[in-house]
Design a protein around this motif. Structure first.
Motif, PDB file in Angstrom:
ATOM      1  N   ALA A 739      12.470 -14.601  10.848  1.00  0.00           N
ATOM      2  CA  ALA A 739      11.603 -13.584  11.419  1.00  0.00           C
ATOM      3  C   ALA A 739      12.195 -13.024  12.703  1.00  0.00           C
ATOM      4  CB  ALA A 739      10.217 -14.162  11.679  1.00  0.00           C
ATOM      5  N   SER A 740      11.926 -11.750  12.928  1.00  0.00           N
ATOM      6  CA  SER A 740      12.394 -11.110  14.165  1.00  0.00           C
ATOM      7  C   SER A 740      11.455 -11.401  15.332  1.00  0.00           C
ATOM      8  CB  SER A 740      12.517  -9.599  13.953  1.00  0.00           C
ATOM      9  OG  SER A 740      11.267  -9.051  13.540  1.00  0.00           O
ATOM     10  N   ALA A 741      10.234 -11.748  15.041  1.00  0.00           N
ATOM     11  CA  ALA A 741       9.275 -12.111  16.085  1.00  0.00           C
ATOM     12  C   ALA A 741       8.520 -13.344  15.601  1.00  0.00           C
ATOM     13  CB  ALA A 741       8.297 -10.967  16.364  1.00  0.00           C
ATOM     14  N   PRO A 742       8.486 -14.384  16.410  1.00  0.00           N
ATOM     15  CA  PRO A 742       9.105 -14.569  17.727  1.00  0.00           C
ATOM     16  C   PRO A 742      10.640 -14.493  17.654  1.00  0.00           C
ATOM     17  CG  PRO A 742       7.451 -16.245  17.304  1.00  0.00           C
ATOM     18  CD  PRO A 742       7.698 -15.561  16.007  1.00  0.00           C
ATOM     19  N   GLU A 743      11.224 -14.129  18.785  1.00  0.00           N
ATOM     20  CA  GLU A 743      12.654 -13.932  18.827  1.00  0.00           C
ATOM     21  C   GLU A 743      13.406 -15.257  18.672  1.00  0.00           C
ATOM     22  OE1 GLU A 743      13.609 -11.979  22.428  1.00  0.00           O
ATOM     23  OE2 GLU A 743      12.661 -10.072  21.866  1.00  0.00           O
ATOM     24  N   VAL A 744      14.643 -15.123  18.234  1.00  0.00           N
ATOM     25  CA  VAL A 744      15.513 -16.289  18.094  1.00  0.00           C
ATOM     26  C   VAL A 744      15.909 -16.781  19.488  1.00  0.00           C
ATOM     27  CG1 VAL A 744      17.712 -17.100  17.199  1.00  0.00           C
ATOM     28  CG2 VAL A 744      16.357 -15.473  15.870  1.00  0.00           C
ATOM     29  N   VAL A 745      15.931 -18.080  19.675  1.00  0.00           N
ATOM     30  CA  VAL A 745      16.262 -18.684  20.966  1.00  0.00           C
ATOM     31  C   VAL A 745      17.406 -19.680  20.749  1.00  0.00           C
ATOM     32  CG1 VAL A 745      15.467 -20.093  22.891  1.00  0.00           C
ATOM     33  CG2 VAL A 745      13.938 -18.400  21.851  1.00  0.00           C
ATOM     34  N   ALA A 746      18.499 -19.509  21.519  1.00  0.00           N
ATOM     35  CA  ALA A 746      19.618 -20.452  21.500  1.00  0.00           C
ATOM     36  C   ALA A 746      19.688 -21.124  22.869  1.00  0.00           C
ATOM     37  CB  ALA A 746      20.920 -19.739  21.174  1.00  0.00           C
ATOM     38  N   LEU A 747      19.784 -22.447  22.889  1.00  0.00           N
ATOM     39  CA  LEU A 747      19.720 -23.211  24.128  1.00  0.00           C
ATOM     40  C   LEU A 747      20.933 -24.134  24.248  1.00  0.00           C
ATOM     41  CD1 LEU A 747      15.941 -24.232  24.017  1.00  0.00           C
ATOM     42  CD2 LEU A 747      16.941 -22.320  25.284  1.00  0.00           C
ATOM     43  N   PHE A 748      21.418 -24.284  25.502  1.00  0.00           N
ATOM     44  CA  PHE A 748      22.479 -25.248  25.826  1.00  0.00           C
ATOM     45  C   PHE A 748      21.757 -26.504  26.307  1.00  0.00           C
ATOM     46  CE2 PHE A 748      26.385 -26.127  28.730  1.00  0.00           C
ATOM     47  CZ  PHE A 748      26.693 -27.235  27.946  1.00  0.00           C
ATOM     48  N   ASP A 749      21.727 -27.533  25.451  1.00  0.00           N
ATOM     49  CA  ASP A 749      20.926 -28.723  25.747  1.00  0.00           C
ATOM     50  C   ASP A 749      21.567 -29.617  26.811  1.00  0.00           C
ATOM     51  OD1 ASP A 749      19.028 -27.930  23.991  1.00  0.00           O
ATOM     52  OD2 ASP A 749      19.736 -29.165  22.325  1.00  0.00           O
ATOM     53  N   GLY A 750      22.887 -29.699  26.869  1.00  0.00           N
ATOM     54  CA  GLY A 750      23.508 -30.579  27.864  1.00  0.00           C
ATOM     55  C   GLY A 750      24.828 -31.127  27.381  1.00  0.00           C
ATOM     56  N   PHE A 751      25.309 -32.140  28.105  1.00  0.00           N
ATOM     57  CA  PHE A 751      26.631 -32.719  27.853  1.00  0.00           C
ATOM     58  C   PHE A 751      26.466 -34.038  27.109  1.00  0.00           C
ATOM     59  CE2 PHE A 751      26.604 -30.267  31.753  1.00  0.00           C
ATOM     60  CZ  PHE A 751      27.603 -29.344  31.541  1.00  0.00           C
ATOM     61  N   GLY A 752      26.967 -34.061  25.902  1.00  0.00           N
ATOM     62  CA  GLY A 752      26.900 -35.274  25.128  1.00  0.00           C
ATOM     63  C   GLY A 752      28.081 -36.169  25.375  1.00  0.00           C
ATOM     64  N   ALA A 753      28.125 -37.290  24.686  1.00  0.00           N
ATOM     65  CA  ALA A 753      29.201 -38.261  24.866  1.00  0.00           C
ATOM     66  C   ALA A 753      30.541 -37.688  24.441  1.00  0.00           C
ATOM     67  CB  ALA A 753      28.889 -39.527  24.082  1.00  0.00           C
ATOM     68  N   ASP A 798      36.786 -44.581  23.135  1.00  0.00           N
ATOM     69  CA  ASP A 798      38.041 -45.189  23.595  1.00  0.00           C
ATOM     70  C   ASP A 798      37.931 -46.707  23.572  1.00  0.00           C
ATOM     71  OD1 ASP A 798      39.127 -42.718  24.010  1.00  0.00           O
ATOM     72  OD2 ASP A 798      38.488 -42.617  26.108  1.00  0.00           O
ATOM     73  N   VAL A 799      38.958 -47.382  22.990  1.00  0.00           N
ATOM     74  CA  VAL A 799      38.984 -48.849  22.895  1.00  0.00           C
ATOM     75  C   VAL A 799      40.201 -49.352  23.674  1.00  0.00           C
ATOM     76  CG1 VAL A 799      39.104 -50.822  21.351  1.00  0.00           C
ATOM     77  CG2 VAL A 799      37.879 -48.763  20.634  1.00  0.00           C
ATOM     78  N   HIS A 800      40.021 -50.213  24.656  1.00  0.00           N
ATOM     79  CA  HIS A 800      41.105 -50.812  25.463  1.00  0.00           C
ATOM     80  C   HIS A 800      41.278 -52.261  25.045  1.00  0.00           C
ATOM     81  CE1 HIS A 800      41.163 -47.325  28.178  1.00  0.00           C
ATOM     82  NE2 HIS A 800      39.844 -47.338  28.050  1.00  0.00           N
ATOM     83  N   VAL A 801      42.538 -52.661  24.674  1.00  0.00           N
ATOM     84  CA  VAL A 801      42.839 -54.013  24.195  1.00  0.00           C
ATOM     85  C   VAL A 801      43.583 -54.754  25.312  1.00  0.00           C
ATOM     86  CG1 VAL A 801      43.993 -55.389  22.444  1.00  0.00           C
ATOM     87  CG2 VAL A 801      42.952 -53.177  21.828  1.00  0.00           C
ATOM     88  N   ARG A 802      43.146 -55.924  25.633  1.00  0.00           N
ATOM     89  CA  ARG A 802      43.766 -56.783  26.647  1.00  0.00           C
ATOM     90  C   ARG A 802      44.440 -57.965  25.965  1.00  0.00           C
ATOM     91  NH1 ARG A 802      40.902 -56.241  31.563  1.00  0.00           N
ATOM     92  NH2 ARG A 802      42.513 -57.613  32.391  1.00  0.00           N
ATOM     93  N   ASN A 803      45.589 -58.430  26.530  1.00  0.00           N
ATOM     94  CA  ASN A 803      46.281 -59.639  26.047  1.00  0.00           C
ATOM     95  C   ASN A 803      46.691 -59.511  24.583  1.00  0.00           C
ATOM     96  OD1 ASN A 803      45.867 -60.824  28.596  1.00  0.00           O
ATOM     97  ND2 ASN A 803      43.895 -61.686  27.938  1.00  0.00           N
ATOM     98  N   TRP A 804      47.367 -58.451  24.228  1.00  0.00           N
ATOM     99  CA  TRP A 804      47.872 -58.305  22.846  1.00  0.00           C
ATOM    100  C   TRP A 804      49.028 -59.270  22.638  1.00  0.00           C
ATOM    101  CZ3 TRP A 804      45.740 -55.496  19.060  1.00  0.00           C
ATOM    102  CH2 TRP A 804      46.443 -55.366  17.863  1.00  0.00           C
ATOM    103  N   PRO A 805      49.092 -60.127  21.583  1.00  0.00           N
ATOM    104  CA  PRO A 805      50.165 -61.110  21.408  1.00  0.00           C
ATOM    105  C   PRO A 805      51.507 -60.407  21.196  1.00  0.00           C
ATOM    106  CG  PRO A 805      48.821 -60.973  19.446  1.00  0.00           C
ATOM    107  CD  PRO A 805      48.120 -60.153  20.492  1.00  0.00           C
ATOM    108  N   PRO A 806      52.624 -61.020  21.682  1.00  0.00           N
ATOM    109  CA  PRO A 806      53.945 -60.411  21.517  1.00  0.00           C
ATOM    110  C   PRO A 806      54.334 -60.329  20.052  1.00  0.00           C
ATOM    111  CG  PRO A 806      54.167 -62.667  22.304  1.00  0.00           C
ATOM    112  CD  PRO A 806      52.712 -62.338  22.375  1.00  0.00           C
TER     113      PRO A 806
END
Length: 824
Positions: A739-753, A798-806
């Motif tokens: 429908a043309s009325a009510p008008e179409v609304v586009a919103l910037f909701d925020g910053f996601g992960a 992001d996954v950080h690995v500590r103490n990786w065996p030689p």
């Protein structure tokens, strides 16, 4: 003269007034209406202060009665009508004695019984006319006598009244007396006419009882010899008596048929009206279907029926006469069924012609011969010989047809159920005709005549009803499939089951009609009817309460009819009211529901009354019902009242999309106790009406059918938010259905992960298709973002690995190392 007048008044007040006091005046009465009469009470003297006003009123009453008496007496026109009925009654009373009635053929007795019933109907109509004609005169005489007595008491007790008032009282008494005298002559004629009518009614009842006794006597002696053997009876034949009896009997039947056609009873007028309405309808259907028939696009049976509208009309008229005039003269009925010979043969479908072979023609010819035997009905010997010859012909024709069917070896006929049934019935007919032939020869004439006529009449009526049922079913199919009829919602949605129901009703009606006719022809209908009447009429009494099996059956039948009428009324009103723009949304459904409930309640009351329950018994039943409601039917009453609230308040209507509890779907119908909801998964859920009012209810289509569409989308970091908003808005505006009325609304909701989150909101006025529109919008958004090079990111982590065996180190078994992060 005063003595005769007093006797006449007393007689009229005792006999006529109780029955006639409330009957309206005839149209032939004078236009000047008498003043309203006061309630009939003991006459009291007129009060002094009311003498003048009361005198004027009573004087006008007297003058009005004098004017009525001077008008033509409506009773004079009734005397010739009564004389016609009396001549008919006396002619049949003197024609046969009770002993002679027991020697007549059963068809002759049936004709006499119909004649007696016809005269009884004519007499009842005449009596009702006399009652209407006499009512004004009887009411005037009684009221005049009462008021004259009151004025005479006033005159005798008012010696001290002024001379002017006394003179006025004397004038009123004189007018009332003259009015009574003027009414004496027409009243005397009417009373004398009523006395003659009473005597005629007594003779009529005696004659009718004699005929019915003779029929009962013959029915009980069907297996007894009632005549000499054929070789002995021939020597006792008197040809001159036979000729006179034939002529006299035929003349009586002709007179009966003529009088019946001129009677114009209500059922006759209804049948003639139906005949006049059927003809233009059939001609219209034939004209409108001419092109379809010519193109070969119609079923051959339907094309045959519509191509021969006059034959169709004639056949339907004959069937209507059998239904509307069951008491028609035997001569009229025979003539009508003979007229139906041609349309029966012309309208029989071609495939049935091949299946039935020559059976329809043989049945038609035999019935024609049986109808011609009506001429000999008045002569016992001639009718016996004619019936014997007819029995032999029918036996030979049936045997030849069976031989032909056996040697024809038509595979279609052999495999047909109708063919098997027809051959079985034919063999039964052969056995009955053999019995009839032997019975006629050895002297059991009644049994022989009855079996012959019953076999031939039943066979022909079966053919007539078979063709008539085909015609009626075909016309129903054609009418219900017309474009003008299919524009109604009720017809579109219910046409197939309605056609199926009407087809079954037509077939059932034809079978029941044939069974009743056959039972009457074989002389078993009367004893069965009497037995059922006694069984169903036997009452079981407990105190003041009485009940019979007939009352129970009437109650059940009335309830079934009331329920059916309620459903039909609701469907019709919904179809009519919902297609009109005169009411707000939902009002038509509420009106249809309330009217259907009213029809159902009225049907229940009628059923209780028809079952013979009295007012005190009804009060007992309703009292018990109240106790039941108080103890165990609270939920039922709660749901019923909730249903009424839903109907009046209209928070939901059939077709609404609702959510109640965990159930969501569309409302199918709102019943007396519960509402049916069709879920979006296809299940039917029955929700009590009380639940709809007590729990939270969401109606998506209460005020309108609008629905908001919302689509969420995330784009990669680094995208231009303004570009994304413009793309989302453009996609929503370009999607069909948004429908043309009510008008179409586009919103910037925020910053996601892992993305920039946006939402586009639009409206659709079509609730039924909002999900497909949402799918189309999401598809368009995805295509637009790809075209613009805007990435829709996957969820990232992001996954950080500590103490990786030689590389190459072997791990020894043992407890796992502690992988928890260390300090630093």
């Amino acid at each position: 003269m005063p003595r005769i007048l007093c006797r006449l008044i007393v007689l009229l007040c005792m006999a006529a007034l109780p029955a006639w006091a409330q009957v309206p005046e005839l149209a032939t009465a004078p236009k000047a209406a008498a003043p309203a009469a006061e309630p009939a009470t003991t006459p009291q003297p007129v009060e002094t202060n009311a003498i003048i006003a009361r005198a004027d009123t009573d004087e006008r009453l007297g003058l009005s009665a004098i004017e009525r008496a001077s008008a033509p007496d409506p009773g004079l026109a009734l005397a010739p009508q009564l004389e016609v009925i009396a001549r008919s009654v006396d002619q049949r009373l003197h024609q046969f004695s009770p002993a002679q009635l027991r020697t007549l053929p059963i068809m002759r007795l049936e004709s006499l019984d119909r004649h007696w019933r016809f005269d009884a109907r004519r007499y009842a109509r005449w009596r009702e006319t006399l009652k209407l004609a006499s009512a004004p005169y009887a009411a005037d005489v009684a009221e005049l006598a009462r008021r004259r007595t009151a004025w005479q008491l006033t005159r005798s007790q008012g010696a001290a009244l002024p001379p002017v008032l006394l003179a006025r009282i004397d004038a009123v008494i004189d007018v009332l007396a003259r009015a009574e005298q003027s009414l004496a002559l027409p009243l005397g004629r009417q009373v004398e006419l009523g006395a003659r009518a009473n005597a005629l009614e007594s003779r009529m009842q005696a004659g009718q009882a004699a005929v019915r006794d003779a029929i009962t006597y013959i029915d009980r002696r069907l297996l007894a010899l009632d005549a000499p053997p054929l070789w002995q009876a021939a020597a006792m034949r008197d040809a001159r008596n036979d000729e006179a009896a034939i002529s006299n009997g035929l003349q009586i039947e002709v007179n009966f048929a003529r009088a019946y056609s001129e009677a114009n009873f209500g059922n006759q007028l209804a049948m003639r009206t139906l005949q006049l309405l059927m003809l233009p309808l059939l001609l219209w259907l034939s004209r409108r279907s001419r092109a379809t028939v010519a193109a070969g696009e119609m079923d051959p049976s339907a094309a045959r029926i519509l191509g021969r509208p006059w034959s169709t009309w004639l056949l339907l008229c004959m069937l209507a006469m059998l239904a509307f005039e069951p008491d028609a003269p035997v001569l009229t009925r025979q003539f009508a069924m003979l007229i139906a010979l041609i349309p029966v043969l012309r309208l029989l479908p071609p495939d049935r012609h091949r299946l039935l072979d020559l059976w329809p023609y043989v049945a038609t010819v035999l019935y024609l011969l049986a109808g011609l035997g009506f001429v000999f009905l008045g002569a016992t010997w001639s009718y016996r010989l004619y019936t014997l010859a007819l029995t032999a012909v029918a036996l030979a024709a049936t045997g030849w047809l069976l031989w032909r069917a056996h040697h024809l070896e038509d595979p279609a006929q052999e495999a047909s159920t109708l063919g098997h049934v027809l051959r079985s019935v034919a063999w039964i007919g052969v056995v009955l005709l053999v019995v009839a032939l032997i019975a006629n020869i050895i002297g059991n004439v009644t049994l022989g005549e009855m079996l012959t006529e019953a076999v031939i009449d039943s066979a022909y009526l079966g053919l007539l009803l078979y063709v008539g049922a085909i015609v009626v079913i075909t016309l129903l199919h054609l009418l219900l499939n017309r474009p003008g009829v299919l524009r109604f919602k009720l017809t579109r949605e219910h046409a197939p089951p309605l056609v199926k129901l009407l087809t079954r009703l037509t077939i059932a009606g034809a079978i029941i009609g044939w069974c009743l006719y056959a039972m009457d022809s074989f002389r078993v209908l009367r004893p069965i009817y009497e037995l059922l009447r006694r069984v169903l009429g036997h009452e079981f009494t407990i105190g003041d309460f009485s009940l019979s099996l007939g009352h129970v059956l009437v109650f059940v039948l009335a309830i079934v009819l009331a329920s059916w009428a309620s459903r039909v009324t609701r469907l019709l009103l919904q179809d009519v009211l919902e297609t009109r723009a005169l009411f707000a949304r939902g009002v038509g459904n509420s009106i249809a529901s309330l009217v259907s409930y009213g029809v159902l309640v009225l049907g229940v009351v009628v059923a209780l009354s028809a079952a013979g329950l009295k007012g005190t018994q009804l009060a007992l039943i309703f009292g018990a019902l109240g106790v039941g409601i108080g103890f165990g039917l609270q939920n039922v009453v709660n749901n019923f009242v909730s249903g009424l609230i839903l109907i009046f308040e209209r928070p939901i209507q059939p077709g609404d999309a609702i959510e109640v509890g965990t159930t969501s779907g569309r409302v199918r119908d709102i019943g007396m106790r519960a509402t049916r909801i069709r879920t979006f998964d296809g299940a039917d859920v029955v929700v009590p009406n009380g639940t709809l009012l007590s729990e939270r209810l969401t109606n998506w289509t209460l005020m309108d059918r609008s629905r908001r569409i919302e689509v969420k989308v995330g784009v990669a970091y680094g995208s231009d938010p303004q570009q994304v908003l413009s793309l989302l808005t453009a996609c929503a505006q370009q999607t069909p259905g948004i429908a043309s009325a009510p008008e179409v609304v586009a919103l910037f909701d925020g910053f996601g992960a892992s993305s920039l989150d946006f939402t586009v909101r639009a409206w659709s006025h079509d609730f039924d298709h909002w999900t497909s529109q949402r799918s189309a919008l999401a598809t368009r958004i995805y295509a637009a973002l790809n075209e613009a090079g805007i990435e829709i990111p996957f969820p990232q982590q992001d996954v950080h690995v500590r103490n990786w065996p030689p590389r190459g180190a072997e791990t020894s078994p043992g407890p796992p190392e502690d992988s928890s992060p260390g300090p630093g």
